[in-house]
Design an enzyme around this catalytic site. Sequence first.
Site, PDB file in Angstrom:
ATOM      1  N   MET A 175       3.615 -39.916 -62.054  1.00  0.00           N
ATOM      2  CA  MET A 175       4.248 -40.564 -63.212  1.00  0.00           C
ATOM      3  C   MET A 175       3.873 -42.033 -63.335  1.00  0.00           C
ATOM      4  O   MET A 175       3.706 -42.547 -64.441  1.00  0.00           O
ATOM      5  CB  MET A 175       5.768 -40.429 -63.114  1.00  0.00           C
ATOM      6  CG  MET A 175       6.244 -39.073 -63.574  1.00  0.00           C
ATOM      7  SD  MET A 175       8.030 -39.012 -63.654  1.00  0.00           S
ATOM      8  CE  MET A 175       8.391 -38.120 -62.173  1.00  0.00           C
TER       9      MET A 175
ATOM     10  N   TYR B 179      17.349 -38.107 -49.968  1.00  0.00           N
ATOM     11  CA  TYR B 179      16.785 -38.243 -51.317  1.00  0.00           C
ATOM     12  C   TYR B 179      17.910 -38.382 -52.332  1.00  0.00           C
ATOM     13  O   TYR B 179      17.902 -39.279 -53.183  1.00  0.00           O
ATOM     14  CB  TYR B 179      15.901 -37.028 -51.643  1.00  0.00           C
ATOM     15  CG  TYR B 179      15.116 -37.188 -52.924  1.00  0.00           C
ATOM     16  CD1 TYR B 179      13.969 -37.974 -52.960  1.00  0.00           C
ATOM     17  CD2 TYR B 179      15.518 -36.559 -54.109  1.00  0.00           C
ATOM     18  CE1 TYR B 179      13.249 -38.140 -54.144  1.00  0.00           C
ATOM     19  CE2 TYR B 179      14.811 -36.716 -55.280  1.00  0.00           C
ATOM     20  CZ  TYR B 179      13.669 -37.503 -55.295  1.00  0.00           C
ATOM     21  OH  TYR B 179      12.959 -37.661 -56.475  1.00  0.00           O
TER      22      TYR B 179
HETATM   23  N1  NAD Z   1       7.955 -35.317 -59.890  1.00  0.00           N
HETATM   24  C1  NAD Z   1       9.217 -35.035 -60.125  1.00  0.00           C
HETATM   25  O1  NAD Z   1       9.526 -33.888 -60.499  1.00  0.00           O
HETATM   26  C2  NAD Z   1      10.295 -36.094 -59.975  1.00  0.00           C
HETATM   27  C3  NAD Z   1      11.599 -35.756 -60.359  1.00  0.00           C
HETATM   28  C4  NAD Z   1      12.592 -36.723 -60.288  1.00  0.00           C
HETATM   29  C5  NAD Z   1      12.296 -37.990 -59.859  1.00  0.00           C
HETATM   30  N2  NAD Z   1      11.029 -38.302 -59.470  1.00  0.00           N
HETATM   31  C6  NAD Z   1      10.781 -39.692 -59.053  1.00  0.00           C
HETATM   32  O2  NAD Z   1       9.764 -40.261 -59.861  1.00  0.00           O
HETATM   33  C7  NAD Z   1       9.035 -41.233 -59.115  1.00  0.00           C
HETATM   34  C8  NAD Z   1       7.547 -40.911 -59.191  1.00  0.00           C
HETATM   35  O3  NAD Z   1       7.363 -39.616 -58.646  1.00  0.00           O
HETATM   36  P1  NAD Z   1       5.993 -38.788 -58.724  1.00  0.00           P
HETATM   37  O4  NAD Z   1       6.395 -37.386 -58.882  1.00  0.00           O
HETATM   38  O5  NAD Z   1       5.052 -39.412 -59.684  1.00  0.00           O
HETATM   39  O6  NAD Z   1       5.517 -38.994 -57.212  1.00  0.00           O
HETATM   40  P2  NAD Z   1       4.063 -39.049 -56.536  1.00  0.00           P
HETATM   41  O7  NAD Z   1       4.267 -38.760 -55.091  1.00  0.00           O
HETATM   42  O8  NAD Z   1       3.121 -38.219 -57.296  1.00  0.00           O
HETATM   43  O9  NAD Z   1       3.685 -40.598 -56.708  1.00  0.00           O
HETATM   44  C9  NAD Z   1       4.435 -41.590 -56.060  1.00  0.00           C
HETATM   45  C10 NAD Z   1       3.557 -42.780 -55.755  1.00  0.00           C
HETATM   46  O10 NAD Z   1       4.357 -43.719 -54.999  1.00  0.00           O
HETATM   47  C11 NAD Z   1       3.545 -44.239 -53.961  1.00  0.00           C
HETATM   48  N3  NAD Z   1       4.349 -44.738 -52.854  1.00  0.00           N
HETATM   49  C12 NAD Z   1       4.975 -44.014 -51.883  1.00  0.00           C
HETATM   50  N4  NAD Z   1       5.574 -44.823 -51.016  1.00  0.00           N
HETATM   51  C13 NAD Z   1       5.353 -46.094 -51.438  1.00  0.00           C
HETATM   52  C14 NAD Z   1       5.728 -47.373 -50.956  1.00  0.00           C
HETATM   53  N5  NAD Z   1       6.436 -47.525 -49.824  1.00  0.00           N
HETATM   54  N6  NAD Z   1       5.341 -48.465 -51.651  1.00  0.00           N
HETATM   55  C15 NAD Z   1       4.592 -48.337 -52.764  1.00  0.00           C
HETATM   56  N7  NAD Z   1       4.195 -47.157 -53.271  1.00  0.00           N
HETATM   57  C16 NAD Z   1       4.582 -46.046 -52.611  1.00  0.00           C
HETATM   58  C17 NAD Z   1       2.638 -43.090 -53.556  1.00  0.00           C
HETATM   59  O11 NAD Z   1       1.474 -43.553 -52.870  1.00  0.00           O
HETATM   60  C18 NAD Z   1       2.332 -42.451 -54.895  1.00  0.00           C
HETATM   61  O12 NAD Z   1       1.160 -42.993 -55.482  1.00  0.00           O
HETATM   62  C19 NAD Z   1       9.611 -41.199 -57.699  1.00  0.00           C
HETATM   63  O13 NAD Z   1      10.568 -42.232 -57.552  1.00  0.00           O
HETATM   64  C20 NAD Z   1      10.293 -39.853 -57.629  1.00  0.00           C
HETATM   65  O14 NAD Z   1      11.337 -39.816 -56.693  1.00  0.00           O
HETATM   66  C21 NAD Z   1      10.025 -37.380 -59.503  1.00  0.00           C
END
Ligand code: NAD
Length: 248
Positions: free
Chosen positions: A18, A155
């Site tokens: 995202m 989480y």
């Molecule tokens: N994908 C889903 O269905 C979903 C649903 C609800 C909430 N979310 C939330 O949306 C956000 C983005 O999720 P996503 O699905 O794109 O995840 P993703 O794992 O695809 O991407 C997350 C990014 O965050 C980076 N990251 C991890 N730890 C880090 C740190 N300590 N410092 C800096 N960067 C860091 C990773 O390297 C990665 O590039 C997150 O907060 C996640 O909890 C995702």
Amino acid sequence: MGRLEGKVAIITGASQGMGEAHAKAFVAEGAKVILTDVNDTAGTKLADSLGENAIFVKQDVADAAQWADVLAKAEAKFGTVTVLVNNAGIIGKIAPTTELAQADFQTVCDINQLGVFLGMQAVLPGMIRAGGGSIVNISSIAGMVAVYGSPNLAYVASKFAVRGMTKQVAIEYGPNNVRCNSVHPGYIRTPMMAAATDEEGGEALSMIPLKRLADPSEVSNLVMFLASDESSFITGMEHVIDGGMTAA
Ligand SMILES: NC(=O)c1ccc[n+]([C@@H]2O[C@H](COP(=O)([O-])OP(=O)(O)OC[C@H]3O[C@@H](n4cnc5c(N)ncnc54)[C@H](O)[C@@H]3O)[C@@H](O)[C@H]2O)c1
């Protein structure tokens, strides 16, 4: 004129998923964007592909000193930061509560919760000096309700905390014209989701009224709205984007 013309935005966790989608959408709508992530290979490549209105800075969001570095680089390149999207997050170790080690709980809270606090603390002084700003904190439906099949208690705890911190900052800094909102995605097609369930959403699909997962760009539309002046009277609120999953 783009919807985000004149905005300087930090997007954390922008190397994939995202965060990547938000960075692309923000630049397309005229913002100057600082992408940050622990994954510098993908982040640098992405920022380079977005042109002169994007830079990448390597950052662990749980490290206060690294926030100072990000702010300094952002201001030197583009000026005062007026938008922060606290997007970086991890799901952590998948485990039932009785088997979740304290260290694993802490790691999730350090990135998902402490990282959001540090980010807001870093950008607030500049936003106040600039006469306002918009902070968008990415929580989850796991910050609204308990979720069957949630990866772990940490989480859920961290995502509920993001929701609470958002409201506190909204009331503390509303008088400074700083808005602060939380976004609560359901099942979005990203590398994180793929790691937690199967490609099509597995059993979760039966609980989603729209009967599909979302594309990250659908969340970008909401995040852009909250970052932009289109949402000028909206602050301190939860914005759920889950295909109807938590309606029941
Ligand atoms: N994908 C889903 O269905 C979903 C649903 C609800 C909430 N979310 C939330 O949306 C956000 C983005 O999720 P996503 O699905 O794109 O995840 P993703 O794992 O695809 O991407 C997350 C990014 O965050 C980076 N990251 C991890 N730890 C880090 C740190 N300590 N410092 C800096 N960067 C860091 C990773 O390297 C990665 O590039 C997150 O907060 C996640 O909890 C995702």
